[in-house]
Design a protein around this motif. Sequence first.
Motif, short mmCIF file in Angstrom:
data_model
loop_
_atom_site.label_atom_id
_atom_site.label_comp_id
_atom_site.label_asym_id
_atom_site.label_seq_id
_atom_site.Cartn_x
_atom_site.Cartn_y
_atom_site.Cartn_z
N THR A 31 -74.31 17.61 -48.52
CA THR A 31 -73.48 16.43 -47.73
C THR A 31 -72.84 15.27 -48.46
OG1 THR A 31 -75.14 16.74 -45.75
CG2 THR A 31 -73.84 14.83 -45.80
N ASP A 58 -68.08 22.53 -43.00
CA ASP A 58 -68.99 22.90 -42.05
C ASP A 58 -69.03 21.77 -40.95
OD1 ASP A 58 -69.99 25.19 -43.32
OD2 ASP A 58 -71.31 24.15 -44.37
N SER A 59 -68.81 20.32 -41.83
CA SER A 59 -68.83 19.31 -40.65
C SER A 59 -68.07 18.26 -41.31
CB SER A 59 -70.26 18.65 -40.48
OG SER A 59 -70.24 17.69 -39.57
N VAL A 61 -66.68 14.11 -40.27
CA VAL A 61 -66.71 13.21 -39.36
C VAL A 61 -66.02 11.95 -40.10
CG1 VAL A 61 -67.99 11.52 -37.97
CG2 VAL A 61 -69.07 13.79 -38.31
N GLN A 76 -69.84 18.13 -44.91
CA GLN A 76 -70.80 19.20 -45.25
C GLN A 76 -70.12 20.30 -45.66
OE1 GLN A 76 -73.61 19.27 -41.85
NE2 GLN A 76 -75.16 18.23 -43.19
N ASP A 112 -76.63 13.79 -35.95
CA ASP A 112 -75.61 14.60 -35.28
C ASP A 112 -75.94 14.14 -33.88
OD1 ASP A 112 -73.85 16.32 -34.50
OD2 ASP A 112 -74.92 18.14 -35.17
N PRO A 157 -79.49 17.03 -37.57
CA PRO A 157 -79.07 18.30 -37.14
C PRO A 157 -79.86 19.59 -36.97
CG PRO A 157 -78.02 17.86 -39.37
CD PRO A 157 -78.95 16.61 -38.79
N ARG A 177 -70.47 18.47 -29.87
CA ARG A 177 -71.32 17.74 -31.16
C ARG A 177 -70.27 17.05 -31.85
NH1 ARG A 177 -75.53 22.12 -33.42
NH2 ARG A 177 -76.23 20.41 -34.74
N GLY A 179 -70.81 16.11 -35.04
CA GLY A 179 -70.84 16.53 -36.52
C GLY A 179 -71.72 15.59 -37.07
#
Length: 216
Positions: A31, A58-59, A61, A76, A112, A157, A177, A179
């Motif tokens: 992260t 993967d994520s 924000v 991520q 998350d 998460p 979701r 993230g």
Amino acid sequence: MMSRSHAVRALAPAGRRWIGSAPAQPTMRKTFAALVVNEPGVLSRISGFFSSRGFNIDSLVVGTTNLPGMSRMTIQSSGTLGKLDQLRRQMEAMVQVREVVELSSETSALIDLALIKVNTTGREGTRSEVVELANLFRGSVVDVSATQLLIKLADHPAKVDSFIALMDKFEIVEMGRTGVVAVSNCGAPGTILKPAVLPTQHGNSSRMSDADLPPS
């Protein structure tokens, strides 16, 4: 003279057999939090930076900060340790990026947010069971109908994943979701400090353009 195959076995740890080169590095997820200039096109540049180097996000924000003209990204991505460390250094050299830090679950708050709409028309007691599970996970009911419940859950998460797995048996109608958003714990490493120069105070930057960065 020792043959090549014998030499490889002699260098391998006891109980293991290597064929050819040493085992590849394991893949992990990391992260990153990045402080970036809030201007049009920054999001596409960052996402393009990852994809051009073969990394999947993967994520991701993005949100405003307390600093004028600056946004914060929480990203991520998965890869080997060496590749991810190289990725962080190259991203920090981009013109629009002021700082990049790595955040871990041990020293940071990773949150998350999920909104989960669940069908409650199954067996008797389904509604009360869903509410009880939501309370155990510190979630809350934000809307109700005769046949459905809308649950809000904001947590690590991994805990959100666990709650969703439990809700599968009740039939999830719809889910969204946000993230992962992450900030380092108080006094822990990984705090992004206010940059010496804010976007409103400088002209053209002399830092490297992302087009000038070497490929991974």
